[in-house]
Write an enzyme that holds these catalytic residues in place. Structure first.
Site, PDB file in Angstrom:
ATOM      1  N   ASN A   2     -97.615 -27.970  41.623  1.00 57.02           N
ATOM      2  CA  ASN A   2     -98.883 -27.299  41.914  1.00 57.02           C
ATOM      3  C   ASN A   2     -99.928 -28.345  42.283  1.00 57.02           C
ATOM      4  O   ASN A   2    -100.070 -29.354  41.566  1.00 57.02           O
ATOM      5  CB  ASN A   2     -99.349 -26.510  40.682  1.00 57.02           C
ATOM      6  CG  ASN A   2    -100.365 -25.440  41.024  1.00 57.02           C
ATOM      7  OD1 ASN A   2    -100.463 -25.022  42.181  1.00 57.02           O
ATOM      8  ND2 ASN A   2    -101.111 -24.999  40.044  1.00 57.02           N
ATOM      9  N   ILE A  30    -100.149 -16.506  32.698  1.00 57.76           N
ATOM     10  CA  ILE A  30    -100.255 -15.674  31.505  1.00 57.76           C
ATOM     11  C   ILE A  30    -101.731 -15.593  31.106  1.00 57.76           C
ATOM     12  O   ILE A  30    -102.450 -16.614  31.142  1.00 57.76           O
ATOM     13  CB  ILE A  30     -99.423 -16.292  30.345  1.00 57.76           C
ATOM     14  CG1 ILE A  30     -97.971 -16.592  30.785  1.00 57.76           C
ATOM     15  CG2 ILE A  30     -99.468 -15.409  29.100  1.00 57.76           C
ATOM     16  CD1 ILE A  30     -97.138 -15.390  31.203  1.00 57.76           C
ATOM     17  N   GLY A  53     -99.618 -25.513  18.017  1.00 57.41           N
ATOM     18  CA  GLY A  53    -100.715 -24.912  18.792  1.00 57.41           C
ATOM     19  C   GLY A  53    -100.741 -23.412  18.663  1.00 57.41           C
ATOM     20  O   GLY A  53    -100.867 -22.695  19.654  1.00 57.41           O
ATOM     21  N   ALA A  54    -100.647 -22.939  17.413  1.00 58.80           N
ATOM     22  CA  ALA A  54    -100.429 -21.492  17.213  1.00 58.80           C
ATOM     23  C   ALA A  54    -101.676 -20.725  16.811  1.00 58.80           C
ATOM     24  O   ALA A  54    -101.597 -19.533  16.536  1.00 58.80           O
ATOM     25  CB  ALA A  54     -99.333 -21.278  16.161  1.00 58.80           C
ATOM     26  N   GLY A  57     -96.191  -9.800   6.445  1.00 55.36           N
ATOM     27  CA  GLY A  57     -95.379 -10.958   6.836  1.00 55.36           C
ATOM     28  C   GLY A  57     -95.649 -12.174   5.963  1.00 55.36           C
ATOM     29  O   GLY A  57     -96.488 -12.137   5.057  1.00 55.36           O
ATOM     30  N   LYS A  59     -94.320 -30.836  32.279  1.00 52.78           N
ATOM     31  CA  LYS A  59     -93.533 -29.607  32.067  1.00 52.78           C
ATOM     32  C   LYS A  59     -92.134 -29.733  32.679  1.00 52.78           C
ATOM     33  O   LYS A  59     -91.163 -29.240  32.122  1.00 52.78           O
ATOM     34  CB  LYS A  59     -94.279 -28.400  32.638  1.00 52.78           C
ATOM     35  CG  LYS A  59     -95.606 -28.109  31.919  1.00 52.78           C
ATOM     36  CD  LYS A  59     -95.403 -27.828  30.438  1.00 52.78           C
ATOM     37  CE  LYS A  59     -96.661 -27.363  29.743  1.00 52.78           C
ATOM     38  NZ  LYS A  59     -96.435 -27.031  28.331  1.00 52.78           N
ATOM     39  N   TYR A 102     -99.730 -32.356  34.734  1.00 57.31           N
ATOM     40  CA  TYR A 102     -99.189 -31.191  34.013  1.00 57.31           C
ATOM     41  C   TYR A 102     -97.771 -30.857  34.492  1.00 57.31           C
ATOM     42  O   TYR A 102     -96.870 -30.611  33.689  1.00 57.31           O
ATOM     43  CB  TYR A 102    -100.139 -30.012  34.242  1.00 57.31           C
ATOM     44  CG  TYR A 102     -99.806 -28.749  33.473  1.00 57.31           C
ATOM     45  CD1 TYR A 102    -100.049 -28.648  32.103  1.00 57.31           C
ATOM     46  CD2 TYR A 102     -99.274 -27.642  34.134  1.00 57.31           C
ATOM     47  CE1 TYR A 102     -99.758 -27.476  31.419  1.00 57.31           C
ATOM     48  CE2 TYR A 102     -98.984 -26.469  33.454  1.00 57.31           C
ATOM     49  CZ  TYR A 102     -99.235 -26.396  32.094  1.00 57.31           C
ATOM     50  OH  TYR A 102     -98.951 -25.231  31.414  1.00 57.31           O
TER      51      TYR A 102
HETATM   52  P1  NAP Z   1    -104.373 -22.276  25.151  1.00 55.56           P
HETATM   53  O1  NAP Z   1    -104.895 -20.896  25.035  1.00 55.56           O
HETATM   54  O2  NAP Z   1    -105.210 -23.327  25.820  1.00 55.56           O
HETATM   55  O3  NAP Z   1    -103.915 -22.801  23.708  1.00 55.56           O
HETATM   56  C1  NAP Z   1    -103.358 -24.081  23.593  1.00 55.56           C
HETATM   57  C2  NAP Z   1    -103.036 -24.316  22.151  1.00 55.56           C
HETATM   58  O4  NAP Z   1    -102.489 -25.642  22.022  1.00 55.56           O
HETATM   59  C3  NAP Z   1    -104.267 -24.269  21.269  1.00 55.56           C
HETATM   60  O5  NAP Z   1    -103.933 -23.659  20.038  1.00 55.56           O
HETATM   61  C4  NAP Z   1    -104.589 -25.747  21.057  1.00 55.56           C
HETATM   62  O6  NAP Z   1    -105.252 -26.033  19.857  1.00 55.56           O
HETATM   63  C5  NAP Z   1    -103.201 -26.321  21.000  1.00 55.56           C
HETATM   64  N1  NAP Z   1    -103.191 -27.755  21.209  1.00 55.56           N
HETATM   65  C6  NAP Z   1    -103.528 -28.428  22.333  1.00 55.56           C
HETATM   66  N2  NAP Z   1    -103.406 -29.748  22.117  1.00 55.56           N
HETATM   67  C7  NAP Z   1    -102.969 -29.885  20.837  1.00 55.56           C
HETATM   68  C8  NAP Z   1    -102.671 -31.011  20.030  1.00 55.56           C
HETATM   69  N3  NAP Z   1    -102.796 -32.265  20.489  1.00 55.56           N
HETATM   70  N4  NAP Z   1    -102.242 -30.799  18.758  1.00 55.56           N
HETATM   71  C9  NAP Z   1    -102.125 -29.542  18.271  1.00 55.56           C
HETATM   72  N5  NAP Z   1    -102.415 -28.447  18.988  1.00 55.56           N
HETATM   73  C10 NAP Z   1    -102.848 -28.632  20.255  1.00 55.56           C
HETATM   74  O7  NAP Z   1    -103.004 -22.315  25.953  1.00 55.56           O
HETATM   75  P2  NAP Z   1    -101.891 -21.175  26.174  1.00 55.56           P
HETATM   76  O8  NAP Z   1    -102.168 -20.564  27.475  1.00 55.56           O
HETATM   77  O9  NAP Z   1    -101.733 -20.360  24.974  1.00 55.56           O
HETATM   78  O10 NAP Z   1    -100.621 -22.134  26.394  1.00 55.56           O
HETATM   79  C11 NAP Z   1     -99.634 -22.355  25.394  1.00 55.56           C
HETATM   80  C12 NAP Z   1     -98.508 -23.137  26.041  1.00 55.56           C
HETATM   81  O11 NAP Z   1     -97.995 -22.397  27.138  1.00 55.56           O
HETATM   82  C13 NAP Z   1     -98.953 -24.489  26.610  1.00 55.56           C
HETATM   83  O12 NAP Z   1     -97.941 -25.447  26.419  1.00 55.56           O
HETATM   84  C14 NAP Z   1     -99.101 -24.190  28.094  1.00 55.56           C
HETATM   85  O13 NAP Z   1     -98.936 -25.349  28.879  1.00 55.56           O
HETATM   86  C15 NAP Z   1     -97.993 -23.194  28.296  1.00 55.56           C
HETATM   87  N6  NAP Z   1     -98.165 -22.335  29.466  1.00 55.56           N
HETATM   88  C16 NAP Z   1     -99.243 -21.515  29.592  1.00 55.56           C
HETATM   89  C17 NAP Z   1     -99.359 -20.727  30.723  1.00 55.56           C
HETATM   90  C18 NAP Z   1    -100.514 -19.787  30.915  1.00 55.56           C
HETATM   91  O14 NAP Z   1    -100.605 -19.212  32.021  1.00 55.56           O
HETATM   92  N7  NAP Z   1    -101.387 -19.566  29.956  1.00 55.56           N
HETATM   93  C19 NAP Z   1     -98.388 -20.795  31.713  1.00 55.56           C
HETATM   94  C20 NAP Z   1     -97.307 -21.642  31.572  1.00 55.56           C
HETATM   95  C21 NAP Z   1     -97.205 -22.414  30.428  1.00 55.56           C
HETATM   96  P3  NAP Z   1    -106.859 -26.207  19.772  1.00 55.56           P
HETATM   97  O15 NAP Z   1    -107.387 -24.830  19.505  1.00 55.56           O
HETATM   98  O16 NAP Z   1    -107.063 -27.164  18.664  1.00 55.56           O
HETATM   99  O17 NAP Z   1    -107.296 -26.766  21.103  1.00 55.56           O
END
Ligand code: NAP
Length: 247
Positions: A149, A188, A12-13, A55, A159, A155
């Protein structure tokens, strides 16, 4: 940061926290494999940006919920580079609803996307890393897996499961010098939290001792530390990056 390994797969990068992890690990000298599921143009743009900055990067498309695709991707990386040194299980989704209204498939859908996928990644990484007697995995969990939550029973279960699972993998991987750790970000700034109303955001910020949301970069530096040779005695640990919201 110092690394004995040479490459890393980040799920998910293409955007959010995962994209920032890719940029920072590439700046630190690792070859980064950028996993994306749905938007090749964004993943390609990130790869180009990293390469333009000097890179090494490659893109690999798969859906983390598809076990065959996930395994094939890891095999492809090992074929190309001769190893997989590091894995970051970052891909994740939310599907929020109060528990009384949540259908079972809305619960299991989030468990599959966040927890089962991370299990597959950890297991496959352990297989290939064991052969080299070297490797490190970071699972991106959440503060919600620690404190719960309302509206997020699916969720939080996924987690919390990632945290417990990381510790069990750490115990199984230790004899093979493969480390497993988890990071629990708080709130975040990414697209995942962009959906919060101004009111909800303000009330969260009020409760955070550092009085602000965190950045993806601040999470990425924690990932870099746990993967690196500066953390070689750290396994089964949970690193909180939450501005003090949960201690
Ligand atoms: P985001 O902006 O919604 O991005 C999520 C990423 O995961 C996207 O690149 C998405 O790809 C990918 N993804 C989702 N389902 C997938 C699948 N089945 N296969 C491959 N890729 C998939 O989320 P983020 O905020 O960056 O979060 C990243 C991680 O941090 C998550 O695990 C989230 O639960 C965790 N996290 C986030 C927060 C926060 O406040 N943001 C807090 C705690 C934990 P697509 O573009 O294809 O959808």
């Amino acid at each position: 940061m110092k690394f004995s390994g040479k490459n890393v797969l980040i799920t998910g990068a293409s955007r959010g926290i995962g994209a920032q992890i890719a940029k920072i690990l590439a700046q630190m000298g690792l070859k980064v494999w950028i996993n994306y599921r749905s938007k090749p143009e964004i993943a390609d743009a990130l790869m180009s940006e990293i390469v333009a900055a000097g890179g090494q990067a490659a893109v690999v498309k798969f859906d983390v919920t598809d076990e065959d695709e996930f395994i094939k991707a890891i095999n492809l990386i090992v074929e190309c580079d001769g190893e997989l040194s590091y894995l970051v299980n970052n891909a994740g989704i939310t599907n929020d609803k109060l528990a009384l209204r949540m259908k079972t498939d809305e619960f299991t859908g989030v468990i599959d996307a966040n927890l089962t996928s991370a299990f597959i990644g950890c297991r496959e990484a352990l297989k290939v890393m064991s052969k080299k007697r070297f490797g490190s995995v970071v699972n991106i969990a959440s503060i919600v897996g620690e404190m719960g939550n309302a509206g997020q029973v699916n969720y939080s279960a996924s987690k919390g499961g990632m945290i417990a699972m990381s510790k069990s993998f750490a115990k199984e991987g230790a004899s093979r010098n493969v480390r497993f750790n988890a990071i629990t970000p708080g709130f975040i700034e990414t697209e995942m939290t962009a959906v919060l109303s101004d009111e909800v955001r303000a009330s969260y910020e009020q409760n955070i001792p550092l009085k602000r949301m965190g950045s993806a970069e601040e999470v990425a530096y924690g990932v870099a530390f746990l993967l690196s040779d500066y953390a070689t005695y750290t396994t089964g640990e949970v690193l909180k990056i939450n501005g003090g919201l949960y201690m």
